[in-house]
Scaffold this motif. Sequence first.
Motif, PDB file in Angstrom:
ATOM      1  N   GLU A 367       0.851  -1.189   0.000  1.00 15.17           N
ATOM      2  CA  GLU A 367       0.000   0.000   0.000  1.00 15.17           C
ATOM      3  C   GLU A 367       0.888   1.241   0.000  1.00 15.17           C
ATOM      4  OE1 GLU A 367      -4.072   1.613   2.102  1.00 15.17           O
ATOM      5  OE2 GLU A 367      -2.857   0.122   3.159  1.00 15.17           O
ATOM      6  N   VAL A 368       0.491   2.217  -0.793  1.00 15.98           N
ATOM      7  CA  VAL A 368       1.169   3.512  -0.839  1.00 15.98           C
ATOM      8  C   VAL A 368       0.109   4.584  -0.624  1.00 15.98           C
ATOM      9  CG1 VAL A 368       2.577   5.104  -2.171  1.00 15.98           C
ATOM     10  CG2 VAL A 368       2.905   2.639  -2.439  1.00 15.98           C
ATOM     11  N   THR A 369       0.340   5.468   0.349  1.00 18.12           N
ATOM     12  CA  THR A 369      -0.632   6.504   0.701  1.00 18.12           C
ATOM     13  C   THR A 369       0.053   7.866   0.683  1.00 18.12           C
ATOM     14  OG1 THR A 369      -1.693   4.901   2.176  1.00 18.12           O
ATOM     15  CG2 THR A 369      -2.366   7.196   2.382  1.00 18.12           C
ATOM     16  N   TRP A 370      -0.641   8.844   0.093  1.00 20.40           N
ATOM     17  CA  TRP A 370      -0.165  10.222   0.063  1.00 20.40           C
ATOM     18  C   TRP A 370      -1.061  11.086   0.950  1.00 20.40           C
ATOM     19  CZ3 TRP A 370      -0.291   7.018  -4.118  1.00 20.40           C
ATOM     20  CH2 TRP A 370       0.903   6.838  -4.816  1.00 20.40           C
ATOM     21  N   PHE A 371      -0.434  12.026   1.662  1.00 20.73           N
ATOM     22  CA  PHE A 371      -1.140  12.968   2.526  1.00 20.73           C
ATOM     23  C   PHE A 371      -0.787  14.387   2.070  1.00 20.73           C
ATOM     24  CE2 PHE A 371      -0.012   9.169   4.939  1.00 20.73           C
ATOM     25  CZ  PHE A 371      -1.242   8.761   5.423  1.00 20.73           C
ATOM     26  N   TRP A 372      -1.790  15.216   1.911  1.00 21.16           N
ATOM     27  CA  TRP A 372      -1.595  16.568   1.388  1.00 21.16           C
ATOM     28  C   TRP A 372      -2.384  17.551   2.240  1.00 21.16           C
ATOM     29  CZ3 TRP A 372      -3.818  18.667  -3.871  1.00 21.16           C
ATOM     30  CH2 TRP A 372      -3.299  19.951  -4.105  1.00 21.16           C
ATOM     31  N   GLN A 373      -1.672  18.400   2.965  1.00 17.07           N
ATOM     32  CA  GLN A 373      -2.286  19.402   3.822  1.00 17.07           C
ATOM     33  C   GLN A 373      -2.384  20.738   3.093  1.00 17.07           C
ATOM     34  OE1 GLN A 373      -3.245  19.445   7.559  1.00 17.07           O
ATOM     35  NE2 GLN A 373      -4.297  21.061   6.409  1.00 17.07           N
ATOM     36  N   GLN A 374      -3.621  21.277   2.984  1.00 18.79           N
ATOM     37  CA  GLN A 374      -3.867  22.607   2.447  1.00 18.79           C
ATOM     38  C   GLN A 374      -4.455  23.480   3.546  1.00 18.79           C
ATOM     39  OE1 GLN A 374      -6.200  21.051  -1.040  1.00 18.79           O
ATOM     40  NE2 GLN A 374      -4.808  22.377  -2.204  1.00 18.79           N
ATOM     41  N   PRO A 375      -4.536  24.790   3.346  1.00 19.44           N
ATOM     42  CA  PRO A 375      -4.979  25.675   4.432  1.00 19.44           C
ATOM     43  C   PRO A 375      -6.318  25.276   5.069  1.00 19.44           C
ATOM     44  CG  PRO A 375      -4.033  26.974   2.672  1.00 19.44           C
ATOM     45  CD  PRO A 375      -4.055  25.562   2.177  1.00 19.44           C
ATOM     46  N   GLU A 376      -7.321  24.929   4.269  1.00 16.85           N
ATOM     47  CA  GLU A 376      -8.621  24.552   4.818  1.00 16.85           C
ATOM     48  C   GLU A 376      -9.046  23.160   4.363  1.00 16.85           C
ATOM     49  OE1 GLU A 376     -10.317  26.270   6.994  1.00 16.85           O
ATOM     50  OE2 GLU A 376      -8.911  27.964   6.995  1.00 16.85           O
ATOM     51  N   GLN A 434     -12.713  18.846   4.355  1.00 13.66           N
ATOM     52  CA  GLN A 434     -12.810  20.262   4.005  1.00 13.66           C
ATOM     53  C   GLN A 434     -13.463  21.036   5.140  1.00 13.66           C
ATOM     54  OE1 GLN A 434     -12.033  22.100   0.942  1.00 13.66           O
ATOM     55  NE2 GLN A 434     -12.437  23.752   2.397  1.00 13.66           N
ATOM     56  N   GLN A 435     -12.781  22.108   5.604  1.00 14.13           N
ATOM     57  CA  GLN A 435     -13.368  22.997   6.594  1.00 14.13           C
ATOM     58  C   GLN A 435     -14.240  23.991   5.861  1.00 14.13           C
ATOM     59  OE1 GLN A 435     -12.519  22.393   9.915  1.00 14.13           O
ATOM     60  NE2 GLN A 435     -14.274  23.693  10.393  1.00 14.13           N
ATOM     61  N   ASP A 439     -17.765  26.343  11.942  1.00 15.07           N
ATOM     62  CA  ASP A 439     -18.624  25.394  12.649  1.00 15.07           C
ATOM     63  C   ASP A 439     -18.863  24.098  11.891  1.00 15.07           C
ATOM     64  OD1 ASP A 439     -18.941  27.266  14.678  1.00 15.07           O
ATOM     65  OD2 ASP A 439     -20.676  28.177  13.696  1.00 15.07           O
ATOM     66  N   TRP A 440     -18.543  24.060  10.602  1.00 12.11           N
ATOM     67  CA  TRP A 440     -18.884  22.888   9.789  1.00 12.11           C
ATOM     68  C   TRP A 440     -17.653  22.330   9.100  1.00 12.11           C
ATOM     69  CZ3 TRP A 440     -23.674  20.569   9.484  1.00 12.11           C
ATOM     70  CH2 TRP A 440     -24.742  21.274  10.030  1.00 12.11           C
ATOM     71  N   GLN A 441     -17.563  20.986   9.087  1.00 19.38           N
ATOM     72  CA  GLN A 441     -16.486  20.297   8.388  1.00 19.38           C
ATOM     73  C   GLN A 441     -17.089  19.172   7.549  1.00 19.38           C
ATOM     74  OE1 GLN A 441     -12.834  18.987  10.560  1.00 19.38           O
ATOM     75  NE2 GLN A 441     -13.284  16.972   9.724  1.00 19.38           N
ATOM     76  N   LEU A 442     -16.631  19.059   6.311  1.00 20.44           N
ATOM     77  CA  LEU A 442     -17.113  18.047   5.380  1.00 20.44           C
ATOM     78  C   LEU A 442     -16.038  16.996   5.157  1.00 20.44           C
ATOM     79  CD1 LEU A 442     -19.072  16.992   3.084  1.00 20.44           C
ATOM     80  CD2 LEU A 442     -17.776  18.505   1.551  1.00 20.44           C
ATOM     81  N   LYS A 486     -17.882   7.446   1.332  1.00 24.13           N
ATOM     82  CA  LYS A 486     -18.417   8.063   2.539  1.00 24.13           C
ATOM     83  C   LYS A 486     -18.657   9.545   2.313  1.00 24.13           C
ATOM     84  CE  LYS A 486     -17.213   8.972   7.349  1.00 24.13           C
ATOM     85  NZ  LYS A 486     -16.411   8.544   8.487  1.00 24.13           N
ATOM     86  N   LEU A 487     -19.716  10.057   2.960  1.00 21.52           N
ATOM     87  CA  LEU A 487     -20.012  11.489   2.982  1.00 21.52           C
ATOM     88  C   LEU A 487     -20.458  11.836   4.398  1.00 21.52           C
ATOM     89  CD1 LEU A 487     -20.138  13.945   1.042  1.00 21.52           C
ATOM     90  CD2 LEU A 487     -22.577  13.470   0.792  1.00 21.52           C
ATOM     91  N   ALA A 488     -19.796  12.806   5.024  1.00 15.62           N
ATOM     92  CA  ALA A 488     -20.093  13.110   6.423  1.00 15.62           C
ATOM     93  C   ALA A 488     -19.913  14.595   6.696  1.00 15.62           C
ATOM     94  CB  ALA A 488     -19.198  12.300   7.352  1.00 15.62           C
ATOM     95  N   LEU A 489     -20.678  15.090   7.665  1.00 12.96           N
ATOM     96  CA  LEU A 489     -20.571  16.460   8.158  1.00 12.96           C
ATOM     97  C   LEU A 489     -20.375  16.432   9.668  1.00 12.96           C
ATOM     98  CD1 LEU A 489     -23.442  18.242   6.211  1.00 12.96           C
ATOM     99  CD2 LEU A 489     -20.997  18.714   5.960  1.00 12.96           C
ATOM    100  N   ILE A 490     -19.489  17.297  10.161  1.00 11.07           N
ATOM    101  CA  ILE A 490     -19.333  17.510  11.599  1.00 11.07           C
ATOM    102  C   ILE A 490     -19.761  18.944  11.890  1.00 11.07           C
ATOM    103  CG2 ILE A 490     -17.726  17.637  13.528  1.00 11.07           C
ATOM    104  CD1 ILE A 490     -15.991  15.598  12.104  1.00 11.07           C
ATOM    105  N   GLN A 491     -20.659  19.080  12.849  1.00  8.93           N
ATOM    106  CA  GLN A 491     -21.160  20.394  13.244  1.00  8.93           C
ATOM    107  C   GLN A 491     -20.771  20.672  14.693  1.00  8.93           C
ATOM    108  OE1 GLN A 491     -25.418  20.722  13.374  1.00  8.93           O
ATOM    109  NE2 GLN A 491     -25.407  22.952  13.588  1.00  8.93           N
ATOM    110  N   ARG A 492     -20.035  21.773  14.904  1.00  8.40           N
ATOM    111  CA  ARG A 492     -19.652  22.173  16.260  1.00  8.40           C
ATOM    112  C   ARG A 492     -20.664  23.201  16.766  1.00  8.40           C
ATOM    113  NH1 ARG A 492     -14.276  21.009  17.819  1.00  8.40           N
ATOM    114  NH2 ARG A 492     -13.053  19.983  16.181  1.00  8.40           N
TER     115      ARG A 492
END
Length: 742
Positions: A367-376, A434-435, A439-442, A486-492
Motif C-alpha cells: 500500500e502507498v498513501t499520500w497525505f496533502w495538507q492545504q490551508p482549509e 474540508q473545513q 462550525d462545519w467540516q465536510l 463516505k459522505l459526512a458532516l461535523i457540526q460544532r
Amino acid sequence: MLTRHSVTAAAVALSCFGPIVLAEQAATANRDDVERLEVFAQRRGQDLHDVSVAVTLIDGDYLQQRQLKDAVELATLVPNFIASQAAAEGTTPAFTLRGVGMFDYNTSTVSPIAIYSDEVVSGGANFLTGQLFDLERVEVLRGPQGTLFGRNTTGGAVLLRSRLPEHQFSGYFRASAAEQQSYRLQGAVNAPLGESTAARFAFNWQDYQYSMTNLFPGADGGGMEQASFRLLLSSEWLGWSLLWRLHSEHWSGQPKPVYSAGVFSDLASGERCSPAEVGSRHCVDNFGFSVPSDDYWTTSANTGHKRNRTDSWGTSLQLERALSDSVSVKSISAYKSFNRFHSWDADGPGQFIEGILGSDNEFFSQEVTWFWQQPERFWTAGLFYLNERLVQGNELDLFRDFRAVPELAAVPATFIYRNRLQNEAMAAYAQMEQQLTSDWQLTAGLRLTDEQTRYHANADLDTVAFYLNDFWDLSGKVSDTEWTGKLALIQRLNPRHSLYYSYSRGYKSGGYNAGFSSSPEEAADSAYDPEYLHAWELGSRWRSADASLFWELALFYYDYRDQQTFVNISSGTAPYHVLKNAGDGRVAGLESDWRYRPAASTELQLSVGYIPLAKLGEYRQGDVFVSDTRLPFTPKWTLGASIEQQLSIAKQALNWQFGVRYQSAIYFDQYQDPYARQDGYALWHGRLGWQLSSDLELALWGKNLFNQKYAELKFDSVAALGAYTQLRGEARQLGIELSYQF
C-alpha cells in the motif's frame, strides 16, 4: 489522579468499555476548548473532534490489566460487539459488530470486520486471531470503512498499534498465575542502537487449561500453549522514517471438548425435552447417550487424540517521508505465512462427526498513501494491492463407529478435501476533509476496488466398500469491481458539544466457500456474490464545563443488500453449510456512553448498546427457507459498567477496579431456534493492584467472578446426532500477577 479512562474516540459516537490514557484533565478543566485526544481512525493522528468515525479506543495497559489474551476477547470492551471461536479455540473466530458479521467454520471465509496490525490488514480468516501484548492502543472502528480501510470492512475494523521503539533503554516483565493451571509471562526490552535507530523486542507466553472436566477415558479438558514474539526496528535514513516489523506465533495443544446435549426425553417416541431441559441427564441423543453429570462444566468427549498446532510468522516494512512542507508519502509492504493443523470432535463420546482443518496460507500486500495538507483542506489518497493463497487439507469423518458393524457399514464415509484458493485485490482511494466554516467540516471519500478469487475444489471419498479419487474436481473464478465511499458532516454547536451526520457505502466481495460439502452438487453451489451495506449515522458528543462528565451517543441505520449469510442446512445426516446471499436485511440501533469523574481519583462509567431491529433477509433453497428472523449473534442489549479508584495507603498507591459486561439473549443460528439460544448473562470482573515501589506492582484479578454459566456456541446436530453441540464458556478464574518495570 487516574490516568486510564473509558471514552469513545470519535466525533461520531461514544466510547465504550475501555480505558485510555488522557492528557492532564485537571489542567484543562477550566478551559473552554475541547481537550485533545489523538486517534488514528483516518490513517493519521488526529483530534477525535475532527474525525467522523465511531471509535472505541482502548489503552494497551488496560488490556493487560483485564488479562485479555487475543482479539476475540476485545468484544467484551466494545458496545454491540460479539465474538467467539466458531469451532473452539484454534479455529477461525467469528466477529459480529452492530449485527454485521460472519459466523462460519471455514478457513476460506473473509470476515466483514478486518484486523489491522500496525496498518497491515488481516486478510483471510486464519489471520484474525492475534495475541494482545505490548500494545500502545487498540481502536475499534464501528461501521463500514469503505474508503481508507475499504477491503471487506462492511462491519468495521480493529486497529492494533504496537508500542514503538524509543531512544532509551527500558522494559518490563510480568508473571501471572491463575486457576485452570493458567500461567503467563510477558515482557519487552527497548534499546537505542544509535542516534536515529532503536529496537524493541516483546514476547508473550501462556499455558492454560480450559474449565471443562472431561470424563471420557484417556481424554482431558484440553488446553493450549501459546508463544509469540515481536521485533520492531525504527530508524531515520536519508529523510525517510523506517519501521521494520518481524513477528511469530506458535500454538500447540488440545481443543476444548464439546458438550453434546441430547434433545429426546423419550427416544422411542421421539418426544423432545424442552429447551430449558436440554443439557440435563434425562435427555438423550440418537444413540441413547446422556450427559455424564449435572455439573455445567463436565462432559464426555472423545478428544484424547485431537490436537492443534499453529505456526505463523510475518514481516512488514513501513517507509514514510515528507516530500514538502505540505505533502508526505507512506509505503507499507507486508508478507505473512500461516500453517495450521486442527483436529476436532463434534459429537461428544462417539466417533460420528469428526474432522481436520488443515491450512497453508501465504499473504502479500503493498500500500502507498499520500497525505496533502492545504490551508482549509486535507487529502488522503492511495493505492492498495493484496495477493493471498490458501491451500486446505481438510477432512470430514462421518459415523466411523459404524464401520465395525456389518449392518451399518454402508453408512460411514470420509471426505478428504484438497482445495486451493487464490485471492487478488486492487484498490484506489481518496478522501477529502474540508473545513466549510468555523462550525462545519465536510468529509468525502471514494474507493474503487477490483477483487477476484480463483478456486480449485477437489475431494476424495473413502468408504468401507471403496475409495473414490476425485469425487469432485472443479475450478472457477468469482470477480467483482465496486465503488464504496463516505459522505459526512461535523457540526460544532459550541466548543463542548458537536454533532455529526454520516452516510457510508460498504462492500464485501464475493468468493467461494470451500467448506464441508458432501456431494459434487454441493461443492458446485458454494460460490457466492458480493454484499453491500448502506449506513446512515447520527452522533453527538458533549462534555461538562468542568470536564468531569462526558456523554456520547451514536444512532445508526443499516440497509443490507444481497447480505452474505451462513446457513446451517440441518435436514440431512451429513453436516451441510452454505454461505449465500440472503436478500435485503435491516439493522438499526444506538450506542451511548456516560463517563463521570466526581474526583481526580475516581471514575465511573456506563456504556449501552441497543439494537432493536436486526432483520435477516430472505433465503430460499430447496426445503430451506429463512425470512424475517433476527440476525444471529446480535443481542438487543449490551451494557458495560465499571468503577475505578486510586487510593493511597501507608504512602503506597492502591488501585482497584470492578465492572460488568452484560449481553441480552442471542440466537446462534439463522432460524431463531429456541434450542440454539443463549439467554442474557452478565460477566463480572475485578482487579486490585498494589504499587509496592515505583517499579514493582502486585495485583490480584478475577474474571467471571460470580461463576456465570453461559455457552459460546450451540449448534443444531439433531439430524445426525439427536443433539445440540455446545461449547461452554469459561468458569470463574482468580489470579495473581507481579509486574516489574525498568
